[in-house]
Design a protein around this motif. Structure first.
Motif, PDB file in Angstrom:
ATOM      1  N   ILE A   1     -12.508  36.934  41.315  1.00 30.55           N
ATOM      2  CA  ILE A   1     -12.279  36.398  39.966  1.00 30.55           C
ATOM      3  C   ILE A   1     -13.613  36.044  39.310  1.00 30.55           C
ATOM      4  N   ILE A   2     -14.494  35.388  40.057  1.00 31.46           N
ATOM      5  CA  ILE A   2     -15.810  35.029  39.516  1.00 31.46           C
ATOM      6  C   ILE A   2     -16.609  36.289  39.197  1.00 31.46           C
ATOM      7  N   HIS A   3     -16.498  37.291  40.068  1.00 33.10           N
ATOM      8  CA  HIS A   3     -17.184  38.565  39.819  1.00 33.10           C
ATOM      9  C   HIS A   3     -16.650  39.218  38.559  1.00 33.10           C
ATOM     10  N   LEU A   4     -15.323  39.205  38.392  1.00 36.73           N
ATOM     11  CA  LEU A   4     -14.716  39.799  37.207  1.00 36.73           C
ATOM     12  C   LEU A   4     -15.121  39.045  35.946  1.00 36.73           C
ATOM     13  N   LEU A   5     -15.217  37.720  36.034  1.00 37.65           N
ATOM     14  CA  LEU A   5     -15.670  36.914  34.897  1.00 37.65           C
ATOM     15  C   LEU A   5     -17.087  37.312  34.495  1.00 37.65           C
ATOM     16  N   SER A   6     -17.954  37.510  35.480  1.00 38.38           N
ATOM     17  CA  SER A   6     -19.334  37.927  35.209  1.00 38.38           C
ATOM     18  C   SER A   6     -19.358  39.287  34.522  1.00 38.38           C
ATOM     19  N   VAL A   7     -18.514  40.200  35.005  1.00 37.19           N
ATOM     20  CA  VAL A   7     -18.425  41.533  34.416  1.00 37.19           C
ATOM     21  C   VAL A   7     -17.949  41.447  32.967  1.00 37.19           C
ATOM     22  N   PHE A   8     -16.965  40.570  32.708  1.00 37.72           N
ATOM     23  CA  PHE A   8     -16.458  40.403  31.349  1.00 37.72           C
ATOM     24  C   PHE A   8     -17.568  39.938  30.408  1.00 37.72           C
ATOM     25  N   PHE A   9     -18.408  39.029  30.859  1.00 39.20           N
ATOM     26  CA  PHE A   9     -19.507  38.564  30.016  1.00 39.20           C
ATOM     27  C   PHE A   9     -20.451  39.721  29.664  1.00 39.20           C
ATOM     28  N   ILE A  10     -20.685  40.606  30.618  1.00 39.02           N
ATOM     29  CA  ILE A  10     -21.540  41.763  30.335  1.00 39.02           C
ATOM     30  C   ILE A  10     -20.862  42.679  29.319  1.00 39.02           C
ATOM     31  N   VAL A  11     -19.573  42.924  29.520  1.00 36.66           N
ATOM     32  CA  VAL A  11     -18.848  43.876  28.678  1.00 36.66           C
ATOM     33  C   VAL A  11     -18.757  43.396  27.233  1.00 36.66           C
ATOM     34  N   ILE A  12     -18.439  42.117  27.022  1.00 32.56           N
ATOM     35  CA  ILE A  12     -18.217  41.642  25.654  1.00 32.56           C
ATOM     36  C   ILE A  12     -19.502  41.611  24.837  1.00 32.56           C
ATOM     37  N   THR A  13     -20.655  41.714  25.493  1.00 32.63           N
ATOM     38  CA  THR A  13     -21.909  41.746  24.735  1.00 32.63           C
ATOM     39  C   THR A  13     -22.270  43.156  24.296  1.00 32.63           C
ATOM     40  N   GLN A  14     -21.464  44.142  24.673  1.00 32.67           N
ATOM     41  CA  GLN A  14     -21.803  45.532  24.375  1.00 32.67           C
ATOM     42  C   GLN A  14     -21.416  45.959  22.966  1.00 32.67           C
ATOM     43  N   TYR A  15     -20.968  44.993  22.135  1.00 34.58           N
ATOM     44  CA  TYR A  15     -20.748  45.345  20.733  1.00 34.58           C
ATOM     45  C   TYR A  15     -22.080  45.615  20.040  1.00 34.58           C
ATOM     46  N   ALA A  16     -23.171  45.232  20.707  1.00 35.67           N
ATOM     47  CA  ALA A  16     -24.515  45.553  20.207  1.00 35.67           C
ATOM     48  C   ALA A  16     -25.203  46.438  21.252  1.00 35.67           C
ATOM     49  N   PRO A  17     -24.803  47.721  21.347  1.00 36.61           N
ATOM     50  CA  PRO A  17     -25.346  48.584  22.400  1.00 36.61           C
ATOM     51  C   PRO A  17     -26.810  48.918  22.170  1.00 36.61           C
ATOM     52  N   THR A  18     -27.587  48.877  23.228  1.00 36.32           N
ATOM     53  CA  THR A  18     -28.990  49.271  23.174  1.00 36.32           C
ATOM     54  C   THR A  18     -29.285  50.151  24.383  1.00 36.32           C
ATOM     55  N   ASN A  19     -30.440  50.764  24.369  1.00 37.91           N
ATOM     56  CA  ASN A  19     -30.800  51.635  25.495  1.00 37.91           C
ATOM     57  C   ASN A  19     -31.608  50.904  26.561  1.00 37.91           C
ATOM     58  N   CYS A  20     -31.859  49.602  26.361  1.00 38.23           N
ATOM     59  CA  CYS A  20     -32.731  48.894  27.297  1.00 38.23           C
ATOM     60  C   CYS A  20     -32.093  47.686  27.968  1.00 38.23           C
ATOM     61  N   ASP A  21     -31.104  47.062  27.344  1.00 38.43           N
ATOM     62  CA  ASP A  21     -30.602  45.782  27.858  1.00 38.43           C
ATOM     63  C   ASP A  21     -29.870  45.911  29.185  1.00 38.43           C
ATOM     64  N   THR A  22     -29.067  46.953  29.350  1.00 39.74           N
ATOM     65  CA  THR A  22     -28.342  47.101  30.609  1.00 39.74           C
ATOM     66  C   THR A  22     -29.294  47.422  31.748  1.00 39.74           C
ATOM     67  N   ILE A  23     -30.292  48.251  31.470  1.00 38.81           N
ATOM     68  CA  ILE A  23     -31.302  48.549  32.493  1.00 38.81           C
ATOM     69  C   ILE A  23     -32.078  47.287  32.832  1.00 38.81           C
ATOM     70  N   ALA A  24     -32.451  46.523  31.802  1.00 39.67           N
ATOM     71  CA  ALA A  24     -33.198  45.282  32.024  1.00 39.67           C
ATOM     72  C   ALA A  24     -32.366  44.282  32.824  1.00 39.67           C
ATOM     73  N   LEU A  25     -31.068  44.217  32.538  1.00 37.58           N
ATOM     74  CA  LEU A  25     -30.197  43.303  33.274  1.00 37.58           C
ATOM     75  C   LEU A  25     -30.089  43.727  34.734  1.00 37.58           C
ATOM     76  N   PHE A  26     -29.998  45.021  34.961  1.00 34.58           N
ATOM     77  CA  PHE A  26     -29.966  45.532  36.340  1.00 34.58           C
ATOM     78  C   PHE A  26     -31.233  45.123  37.100  1.00 34.58           C
ATOM     79  N   CYS A  27     -32.379  45.310  36.460  1.00 30.34           N
ATOM     80  CA  CYS A  27     -33.650  44.932  37.091  1.00 30.34           C
ATOM     81  C   CYS A  27     -33.702  43.434  37.339  1.00 30.34           C
ATOM     82  N   TYR A  28     -33.219  42.653  36.371  1.00 31.50           N
ATOM     83  CA  TYR A  28     -33.248  41.194  36.526  1.00 31.50           C
ATOM     84  C   TYR A  28     -32.372  40.739  37.687  1.00 31.50           C
TER      85      TYR A  28
END
Length: 335
Positions: free
Chosen positions: A130-157
């Protein structure tokens, strides 16, 4: 045997299948003012100007993925061409495919982090999901502003957070050296690489040890700072063009006057406060508080040159709070 296979299947569904479906919904099922990227046939020129020009790894991957999708749409996937053309362009489909790969990487790392020295709710596998799914939801809902760098940067972080926690638990220098290299590489993705330094400092910094004259933590942080500054300043020295700038613009007035930006700020404050309340142990609250203190330069920067409405800027802090709330931290009196 059957129980083990069942756990593997459930893990696959929760960690990979469900997140990627949610991610696809955010890119193709919802519309916002940012989805004008759907109409861009090629990699937009603005990615190679202003501050975006310094994000060399995402820009290179964007060009490659756009070419790949163009060749696929006009080649092996030509039978699917009408559907793909109706729902985006080679650039947008390539952006989704590229970000999907790193998004799944984020999900896998979160799953691994939540299994490291878990405490409280995460000791129960269903609660952890459930906590993992909550974390995933936070990532997903921010994708209304898609960029080519933020998801890669988040992965690295998140990879840096994992390495820091592994170093904390094992004290093996190999994780520390990999972290140094990761910060240097991720600085070529986005400036959020500096938050890995903030998290490392939050975990290991101990004011009592400094009063005793133990400065080992300072000597540990210095290589991380150097790993960030060398590529950060190096890029700005090498890529000297009229159209490149250190920042895209200054938006502090808009951040505190626009209802949308104020809504984004309030959203971030409420979520972070809620996560802070989840930190029931004193050690966890201490680490979370120190992390925010060391993240002040980042918070100042997004206040000056970012837009609060793009809550993806707060995403590293939100996910770090969730990780911190449920991790069993050791005493960090010695490194």
């Amino acid at each position: 045997m059957l129980k083990r296979n069942d756990e593997k299947i459930n893990g696959y569904l929760f960690v990979i299948v469900l997140p990627i479906l949610l991610f696809a919904m955010s890119y193709y099922g919802f519309e916002s003012s940012y989805t004008r990227l759907k109409t861009s046939e090629t990699t937009p020129d603005f990615l190679f100007s202003s501050v975006y020009a310094y994000r060399v790894i995402p820009n290179y991957l964007s060009v490659q993925m756009t070419d790949l999708m163009y060749n696929l749409i006009n080649g092996p996937l030509s039978f699917f061409k009408d559907f793909l053309t109706k729902n985006g362009t080679p650039f947008y489909h390539g952006l989704f495919l590229m970000n999907s790969v790193f998004f799944i990487g984020c999900s896998l790392i979160l799953d691994a982090v939540f299994k490291l020295k878990s405490t409280g709710l995460l000791l129960n596998i269903n609660a952890r999901r459930i906590i993992h799914l909550l974390s995933v939801f936070f990532i997903v809902i921010t994708q209304y502003a898609p960029t080519n760098c933020d998801t890669i940067a988040l992965f690295c972080y998140l990879a840096g957070v994992f390495l820091t926690l592994k170093y904390l638990d094992t004290r093996k220098n190999v994780f520390f050296f990999i972290l140094i290299g990761l910060i240097a590489i991720s600085t070529l993705v986005r400036e959020t690489a500096c938050l890995n330094i903030a998290f490392f400092a939050a975990v290991f910094f101990n004011i009592d040890e400094l009063k005793k004259g133990n400065y080992q933590v300072i000597w540990k942080i210095i290589p991380l700072v150097v790993a960030f500054l060398v590529p950060y300043l190096g890029l700005r020295a090498v890529l000297v063009k009229d159209e490149t700038t250190f920042v895209e613009g200054f938006y502090i007035n808009r951040n505190f006057s626009s209802p949308f930006n104020l809504a984004g700020l309030i959203f971030a404050i409420i979520v972070i406060y809620f996560i802070y309340r989840l930190c029931t142990d004193e050690e966890n609250r201490s680490v979370f508080g120190k992390y925010f203190f060391f993240s002040i330069p980042y918070l100042i920067m997004i206040t000056l040159v970012g837009l609060f409405w793009e809550v993806r800027l707060f995403l590293p802090l939100i996910l770090t709070g969730i990780i911190t709330a449920y991790h069993q931290f050791k005493k960090t009196s010695e490194i």
